[in-house]
Design a protein around this motif. Structure first.
Motif, mmCIF file in Angstrom:
data_model
loop_
_atom_site.group_PDB
_atom_site.id
_atom_site.type_symbol
_atom_site.label_atom_id
_atom_site.label_comp_id
_atom_site.label_asym_id
_atom_site.label_seq_id
_atom_site.Cartn_x
_atom_site.Cartn_y
_atom_site.Cartn_z
ATOM 1 N N VAL A 104 7.619 3.473 -6.046
ATOM 2 C CA VAL A 104 7.867 2.331 -5.339
ATOM 3 C C VAL A 104 8.439 1.097 -6.027
ATOM 4 O O VAL A 104 7.828 0.797 -7.238
ATOM 5 N N THR A 159 0.638 8.758 -2.184
ATOM 6 C CA THR A 159 -0.421 9.578 -3.015
ATOM 7 C C THR A 159 -1.532 10.220 -2.130
ATOM 8 O O THR A 159 -1.663 11.399 -2.569
ATOM 9 N N VAL A 218 5.718 9.804 -7.061
ATOM 10 C CA VAL A 218 5.760 8.423 -6.322
ATOM 11 C C VAL A 218 6.279 7.526 -7.312
ATOM 12 O O VAL A 218 6.169 6.929 -8.142
ATOM 13 N N GLU A 276 2.496 2.868 -2.305
ATOM 14 C CA GLU A 276 2.206 3.942 -3.299
ATOM 15 C C GLU A 276 0.825 4.618 -3.076
ATOM 16 O O GLU A 276 0.837 5.825 -3.117
ATOM 17 N N PRO A 277 -0.243 3.851 -2.687
ATOM 18 C CA PRO A 277 -1.575 4.577 -2.604
ATOM 19 C C PRO A 277 -1.501 5.592 -1.435
ATOM 20 O O PRO A 277 -1.852 6.578 -1.546
ATOM 21 N N GLN A 307 1.026 -1.380 0.023
ATOM 22 C CA GLN A 307 0.064 0.092 0.016
ATOM 23 C C GLN A 307 0.732 1.363 0.123
ATOM 24 O O GLN A 307 0.260 2.409 0.067
#
Lengths: 266, 266
Positions: free
Chosen positions: A195, A186, A193, A182-183, A180
């Motif tokens: 990852v 953001t 971003v 990246e989400p 999670q």
């Protein structure tokens, strides 16, 4: 307490545990810290330094950066301070949700194995973002217990790992945090971003990793939640023992675990 | 039939499927084939070339090697021959368990996405080892469906992936093969075994991989076993539909899958 104990720290705080986290960091250092070098004179905030297991490697990779390492735990900060006597690191007890720093005071943020313990990781990232200057970067590193798979496969062994995830969830954290990153970055308002997975794979041809990672880091971590798992009624002691026996068998097989490292810009 | 159909080929043979495997190879090419370059004039045997999806990349990486690509399927070999008209590749219909080659006839063996379909992968590796010269190398590449994890997590989506693994097991194969590459190579008598993960991680910041890998390779592969999964009673159609709907949602989240690449010496 460190930041993790705000929601209950699944890893615990015993002396054995402190040593285990140290071993883990040494074995993982190259995998996790490759590419992390902050320039001379830049102001870097390490959020949730714990006992300094990662601080050692931060200092090694960025010997001329100006580093501040914070943790909520007075005890952990004391251990970290004794462990990392480098002149360019200042340790400080502080709450990431209420940082005693001015807006934009830092050029870089470093957040390693912290978000997994927090009930609201987006709020945490947004809180630390305040003290980052515009254009500055954040580095986030997290594991993901759902990335653990092994040979020989065993439903009993898997059940002990599932206990780790369940207990962390009940404590308000998330053992499946890595996927999670990246989400979350953001959602917290960071941009650009990036990852990437950092994968640990171990088999018999890599005996140092069998010892340092499979046995002394991963299996030790699972074994560490035995009493809590049984007290919570997640498994019977018979199921637990069989699961751990099967898990120990993977030291003659193979083991896979993925960490995620994300870098983003304010 | 190719080698896989000896035990029932879970991926099927339709035209759509042939294109999918081609797309997959193109997206994965750099991840899987990096480092695979066979010198000019060396004799290389590709075992189980199928429709030539990997042969394209073998030729690109080793344009002056002397390549022989075999498959048990007459139809697949015909497709592969038309697809890869390179002068240094000879396609041939052959059974890996009864290779029409002399002992030690090859300098290198290349075995990609083949072992997962076989009932006895050690026997297969031992059979192909016969035609490798002493000191020659084997390269094995396999996926592992147990390495698939994603955000948002969903038990329904996971159940559709479990169907893929279960159907492959019922067909005599093993969808969790990747983690076993080191033990299998060792058991087949190879030495100096080195296996490393090649991890595909996809999030919204990598739209080409969302399309090429998450959607058009992985989700398409899972969707391809719908009829067999329902016919086998593994899920109800309602459960299946909900699982696929959840799985499609991960194109806006994150997705992780690990391949394993092993190299060993005879």
């Amino acid at each position: 307490m460190d930041v993790a104990t705000a929601v209950g720290y699944v890893h615990g705080y015993s002396g054995v545990e402190t040593r285990r986290l140290g071993d883990q960091a040494d074995t993982l250092a190259e995998l996790l810290h490759a590419g992390t070098h902050f320039p001379a004179g830049t102001r870097v905030l390490e959020v949730g330094c714990g006992v300094g297991a990662q601080t050692v490697h931060l200092v090694a990779g960025s010997p001329a950066a100006d580093l501040v390492s914070i943790d909520l735990s007075v005890e952990s900060v004391a251990v970290a301070r004794a462990r990392v006597p480098a002149p360019n690191v200042r340790f400080q007890v502080a709450d990431l949700h209420d940082l005693p720093f001015a807006d934009a005071e830092f050029d870089h943020l470093f957040v390693c194995f912290v978000l997994e313990h927090l009930a609201d990781p987006v709020a945490a990232l947004a809180a630390v973002r305040r003290v980052l200057r515009p254009g500055g970067t954040i580095t986030v590193i997290e594991g993901d217990h759902g990335s653990a798979f092994f040979h020989p496969a065993s439903a009993y062994a898997q059940a002990t790992i599932d206990c780790l995830v369940e207990l962390q969830a009940r404590a308000g954290g998330d053992g499946l945090l890595g996927r999670q990153v990246e989400p979350l970055l953001t959602a917290a308002g960071f941009r650009d971003v990036v990852v990437r997975p950092r994968t640990m794979y171990v088999d018999r041809t890599r005996p140092a990793l069998v010892e340092g990672f499979t046995r002394n880091t991963f299996i030790a971590m699972v074994e560490g939640v035995r009493d809590d798992a049984l007290a919570a009624g997640l498994l019977t002691s018979g199921e637990w023992d069989r699961g751990i026996a099967d898990l120990r068998r993977i030291v003659d097989g193979t083991f896979h675990y993925t960490f995620f490292k994300g870098i983003a810009v304010k």
